[in-house]
Design an enzyme around this catalytic site. Structure first.
Site, PDB file in Angstrom:
ATOM      1  CE  LYS A  12      -4.041  -1.622   2.591  1.00 27.70           C
ATOM      2  NZ  LYS A  12      -4.810  -1.373   3.823  1.00 27.70           N
ATOM      3  CG  ASP A  68     -11.010  -0.139   7.906  1.00 28.12           C
ATOM      4  OD1 ASP A  68     -10.203  -1.074   7.725  1.00 28.12           O
ATOM      5  OD2 ASP A  68     -12.017  -0.266   8.620  1.00 28.12           O
ATOM      6  CG  PHE A 157      -5.227  -8.882  -1.405  1.00 30.58           C
ATOM      7  CD1 PHE A 157      -5.058  -7.869  -2.338  1.00 30.58           C
ATOM      8  CD2 PHE A 157      -5.860  -8.575  -0.197  1.00 30.58           C
ATOM      9  CE1 PHE A 157      -5.507  -6.573  -2.082  1.00 30.58           C
ATOM     10  CE2 PHE A 157      -6.300  -7.289   0.079  1.00 30.58           C
ATOM     11  CZ  PHE A 157      -6.121  -6.283  -0.868  1.00 30.58           C
ATOM     12  CE1 TYR A 159     -14.568 -12.289   1.683  1.00 31.16           C
ATOM     13  CE2 TYR A 159     -13.171 -10.402   2.198  1.00 31.16           C
ATOM     14  CZ  TYR A 159     -13.983 -11.435   2.606  1.00 31.16           C
ATOM     15  OH  TYR A 159     -14.217 -11.623   3.951  1.00 31.16           O
ATOM     16  CE  LYS A 180      -7.683  -5.097  -6.438  1.00 32.90           C
ATOM     17  NZ  LYS A 180      -7.190  -5.882  -5.305  1.00 32.90           N
ATOM     18  NE  ARG A 186      -5.756  -1.057  -1.659  1.00 29.70           N
ATOM     19  CZ  ARG A 186      -6.560  -2.065  -1.304  1.00 29.70           C
ATOM     20  NH1 ARG A 186      -7.262  -1.987  -0.195  1.00 29.70           N
ATOM     21  NH2 ARG A 186      -6.645  -3.155  -2.029  1.00 29.70           N
TER      22      ARG A 186
HETATM   23  P1  IMP Z   1      -7.804  -3.400   4.598  1.00 28.27           P
HETATM   24  O1  IMP Z   1      -8.611  -2.408   5.374  1.00 28.27           O
HETATM   25  O2  IMP Z   1      -7.215  -2.815   3.336  1.00 28.27           O
HETATM   26  O3  IMP Z   1      -6.796  -4.094   5.454  1.00 28.27           O
HETATM   27  O4  IMP Z   1      -8.817  -4.511   4.067  1.00 28.27           O
HETATM   28  C1  IMP Z   1      -9.563  -5.334   4.953  1.00 28.27           C
HETATM   29  C2  IMP Z   1      -9.938  -6.628   4.258  1.00 28.27           C
HETATM   30  O5  IMP Z   1     -10.806  -6.349   3.137  1.00 28.27           O
HETATM   31  C3  IMP Z   1      -8.760  -7.400   3.648  1.00 28.27           C
HETATM   32  O6  IMP Z   1      -8.172  -8.263   4.595  1.00 28.27           O
HETATM   33  C4  IMP Z   1      -9.447  -8.182   2.535  1.00 28.27           C
HETATM   34  O7  IMP Z   1     -10.074  -9.345   3.034  1.00 28.27           O
HETATM   35  C5  IMP Z   1     -10.530  -7.223   2.055  1.00 28.27           C
HETATM   36  N1  IMP Z   1     -10.018  -6.417   0.932  1.00 28.27           N
HETATM   37  C6  IMP Z   1      -9.586  -5.125   0.972  1.00 28.27           C
HETATM   38  N2  IMP Z   1      -9.208  -4.699  -0.243  1.00 28.27           N
HETATM   39  C7  IMP Z   1      -9.394  -5.742  -1.081  1.00 28.27           C
HETATM   40  C8  IMP Z   1      -9.160  -5.920  -2.484  1.00 28.27           C
HETATM   41  O8  IMP Z   1      -8.714  -5.035  -3.220  1.00 28.27           O
HETATM   42  N3  IMP Z   1      -9.478  -7.140  -2.971  1.00 28.27           N
HETATM   43  C9  IMP Z   1      -9.976  -8.154  -2.206  1.00 28.27           C
HETATM   44  N4  IMP Z   1     -10.186  -8.045  -0.901  1.00 28.27           N
HETATM   45  C10 IMP Z   1      -9.906  -6.842  -0.330  1.00 28.27           C
END
Ligand code: IMP
Length: 206
Positions: A12, A68, A157, A159, A180, A186
């Site tokens: 990130k 988040d 990664f 989902y 992507k 994001r």
């Molecule tokens: P985080 O807040 O970016 O850590 O995301 C929390 C959770 O959401 C991750 O552990 C994934 O399970 C899911 N997630 C976040 N971004 C993605 C993505 O771009 N693709 C697939 N799953 C995601």
């Protein structure tokens, strides 16, 4: 301008560094000597992002942002949402194996719960909270799409193997990272943050 990104995720950090350019000095949690995890125990993505950004701002007095992300599925009342990372753990199933590898239990749970549902509509949503000189600014990025009923693709990664973004026939896991990142939640939120920061920099420069 010096800024801390409240994350321990090097991927990130690189992603946003790339978008920000050289006028910003981006520092990670490691760079400021913060070890460990910031608690993420709030019921919404907004509150989690804010809490993380203020956690660092209040301890280190540095401008800071935190993100988040959650997957929100219409037929599941917007779950897993804030629980996306550890969805299957809510039922006592392991999300990580003994070597830290993902077990696939989160996707298994999602597909099980969606089995008899008519709607497969879903979205990834990222919220960024920026605390700049003590004031909070929020940015949101949404990638709408649908959940398919079997995994496809090996990239990405979380989902990604079961999420097909709108106007595509492929899952996120069937796309290259560059592809992507052009449409991801994001990237959309990061781009909003970057354009806000660039305006701030221009306003501040003599
Ligand atoms: P985080 O807040 O970016 O850590 O995301 C929390 C959770 O959401 C991750 O552990 C994934 O399970 C899911 N997630 C976040 N971004 C993605 C993505 O771009 N693709 C697939 N799953 C995601």
């Amino acid at each position: 301008m010096e800024l801390v990104f409240a994350t321990n995720n090097p991927g990130k950090l690189r992603e946003i560094e790339d978008l920000l350019g050289s006028d910003f000095r981006l520092r990670s949690l490691k760079d400021i000597g913060f070890e460990g995890d910031i608690p993420e125990t709030n019921p919404t993505l907004e509150e989690n992002a804010s809490a993380k950004a203020f956690y660092i701002y209040n301890r280190y007095s540095v401008s800071c942002f935190a993100d988040d992300t959650g997957l929100e599925v219409d037929a599941l009342n917007n779950e897993p949402g804030v629980y996306s990372a550890r969805y299957a753990e809510l039922d006592g199933n392991k999300v990580f194996g003994s070597r830290g590898e993902l077990t696939g239990a989160n996707i298994d749970k999602l597909l099980r719960l969606l089995k008899d549902k008519d709607s497969r509509k879903a979205r990834f949503r990222t919220v960024i909270s920026l605390v700049l000189d003590g004031a909070e600014h929020r940015f949101e990025g949404i990638a709408p799409g649908m959940i398919i009923d079997e995994r496809r693709g090996a990239e990405g990664f979380g989902y990604d193997p079961v999420f097909v973004p709108e106007e595509s026939s492929r899952t996120f896991a069937e796309m290259s990272l560059g592809e992507k990142n052009r449409i991801s939640h994001r990237a959309i939120a990061f781009r909003k943050l970057v354009s806000f920061l660039t305006e701030q920099r221009d306003d501040r420069s003599p």
